[in-house]
Design a protein around this motif. Sequence first.
Motif, PDB file in Angstrom:
ATOM      1  N   VAL A   1       1.085  -0.925   0.023  1.00 20.69           N
ATOM      2  CA  VAL A   1       0.055  -0.159   0.082  1.00 20.69           C
ATOM      3  C   VAL A   1       1.017   1.259  -0.168  1.00 20.69           C
ATOM      4  CG1 VAL A   1      -1.585   1.227   1.505  1.00 20.69           C
ATOM      5  CG2 VAL A   1      -1.962  -1.251   1.387  1.00 20.69           C
ATOM      6  N   HIS A   2       0.568   2.314  -0.761  1.00 22.53           N
ATOM      7  CA  HIS A   2       1.514   3.627  -0.778  1.00 22.53           C
ATOM      8  C   HIS A   2       0.456   4.768  -0.754  1.00 22.53           C
ATOM      9  CE1 HIS A   2       1.403   3.759  -5.089  1.00 22.53           C
ATOM     10  NE2 HIS A   2       1.780   4.973  -4.770  1.00 22.53           N
ATOM     11  N   SER A   3       1.059   5.851  -0.427  1.00 20.86           N
ATOM     12  CA  SER A   3       0.316   7.281  -0.720  1.00 20.86           C
ATOM     13  C   SER A   3       1.639   8.120  -1.168  1.00 20.86           C
ATOM     14  CB  SER A   3      -0.412   7.615   0.850  1.00 20.86           C
ATOM     15  OG  SER A   3       0.576   7.677   1.978  1.00 20.86           O
ATOM     16  N   HIS A   4       1.164   9.357  -1.349  1.00 12.03           N
ATOM     17  CA  HIS A   4       2.172  10.292  -1.538  1.00 12.03           C
ATOM     18  C   HIS A   4       2.112  11.628  -0.833  1.00 12.03           C
ATOM     19  CE1 HIS A   4       3.974   8.717  -5.474  1.00 12.03           C
ATOM     20  NE2 HIS A   4       2.691   7.848  -5.490  1.00 12.03           N
TER      21      HIS A   4
ATOM     22  N   ALA B   1      -4.243   9.403  -0.191  1.00  9.17           N
ATOM     23  CA  ALA B   1      -4.978   8.243  -0.222  1.00  9.17           C
ATOM     24  C   ALA B   1      -4.091   7.040  -0.137  1.00  9.17           C
ATOM     25  CB  ALA B   1      -6.169   8.263  -1.455  1.00  9.17           C
ATOM     26  N   LYS B   2      -4.321   6.077   0.684  1.00 17.06           N
ATOM     27  CA  LYS B   2      -3.506   4.810   0.696  1.00 17.06           C
ATOM     28  C   LYS B   2      -4.255   3.853  -0.376  1.00 17.06           C
ATOM     29  CE  LYS B   2      -1.986   5.273   5.524  1.00 17.06           C
ATOM     30  NZ  LYS B   2      -1.778   4.517   6.638  1.00 17.06           N
TER      31      LYS B   2
ATOM     32  N   ILE C   1      -8.695   1.818  -2.198  1.00 18.55           N
ATOM     33  CA  ILE C   1      -8.367   3.192  -1.913  1.00 18.55           C
ATOM     34  C   ILE C   1      -8.882   3.430  -0.215  1.00 18.55           C
ATOM     35  CG2 ILE C   1      -9.073   5.743  -2.149  1.00 18.55           C
ATOM     36  CD1 ILE C   1      -7.657   4.821  -4.708  1.00 18.55           C
ATOM     37  N   ASP C   2      -7.870   3.549   0.551  1.00 17.24           N
ATOM     38  CA  ASP C   2      -8.357   3.970   2.137  1.00 17.24           C
ATOM     39  C   ASP C   2      -9.220   2.531   2.627  1.00 17.24           C
ATOM     40  OD1 ASP C   2      -6.720   5.881   2.237  1.00 17.24           O
ATOM     41  OD2 ASP C   2      -8.371   7.540   1.882  1.00 17.24           O
TER      42      ASP C   2
END
Lengths: 116, 116
Positions: B42-45, B82-83, B63-64
Motif C-alpha cells: 500500500v502507498h500514498s504520496h 489516499a492509501k 483506496i483507504d
Amino acid sequence: MKTFEKIAVKDGARTELHDALHLTGAEISVNALPAGASVPFVHSHKQNEEIYCVLEGCGVIEIDGQKEQISAGEWFRVAPAAKRRIFAGDKGVKYICIQVKQGSLGGYTADDAIIG
Amino acid sequence: MKTFEKIAVKDGARTELHDALHLTGAEISVNALPAGASVPFVHSHKQNEEIYCVLEGCGVIEIDGQKEQISAGEWFRVAPAAKRRIFAGDKGVKYICIQVKQGSLGGYTADDAIIG
C-alpha cells in the motif's frame, strides 16, 4: 475534493479529463483522428510540456517543420516552444496527450511515496 | 534538452518514462500485473496526485480500505494522501500511472497554447 474519481472514456474525437476528474497537476486528453485527418492547426505552448502516447494506429507528427513517424506503443515528449501538428496515417490514430507545467515535478516515486 | 524525444514501450512488468524521455513535469509508468498479482504494498504520496488509465484487462484498486472496480478504458484520479493498492483481475491488468505535483498546473489548452 474527492479522494478517488473515475470515468469511462467512450469513443469520440476528443475527451478532456481535467474538469471531469478535477485534475490539479495536468490536463489530459484522449484523441482520435480518422484516416487522412489532422489536427487543424499548428500549435506550441507557453509553459506546458506535452507527453503523448499512441494507443492505436499510426501517423506523423510535424515538429518545427520536421516529420516524425509515430505508431501504437510509442511515447514521446514535446518541449513547450516546439511547433507541432499531428496527422493520422491510413488507418487513423488514437492517442493520449498529457499537458503538464514544465519543471513542475518535485520528488517522485521513492522520494514522494509513503509506504504502508 | 531536445525538442522531441520518443521511445517504444515494450511489454514488461513496468516501464518508467521520466528519465527515458527527460520529463520535467511528470513521472509516468506503464505497468502490467498478471492474473492474481498485485502491487506488493500500500502507498500514498506526499505531494503527488496520481492519474491512472487502464489499458487492458481489469482489476480492483483499494483506496483507504475501500474496493473499487477498474477496467479497460477507465481513467481515475487518486488524491496524494489516499492509501492505494492495485490488484489484477483474472486476466491481468495493464495500466498507465501518471504522477504530477498537486496544484502545479497553471494555464492549459487555450490559456497556454499559441496557435500557428
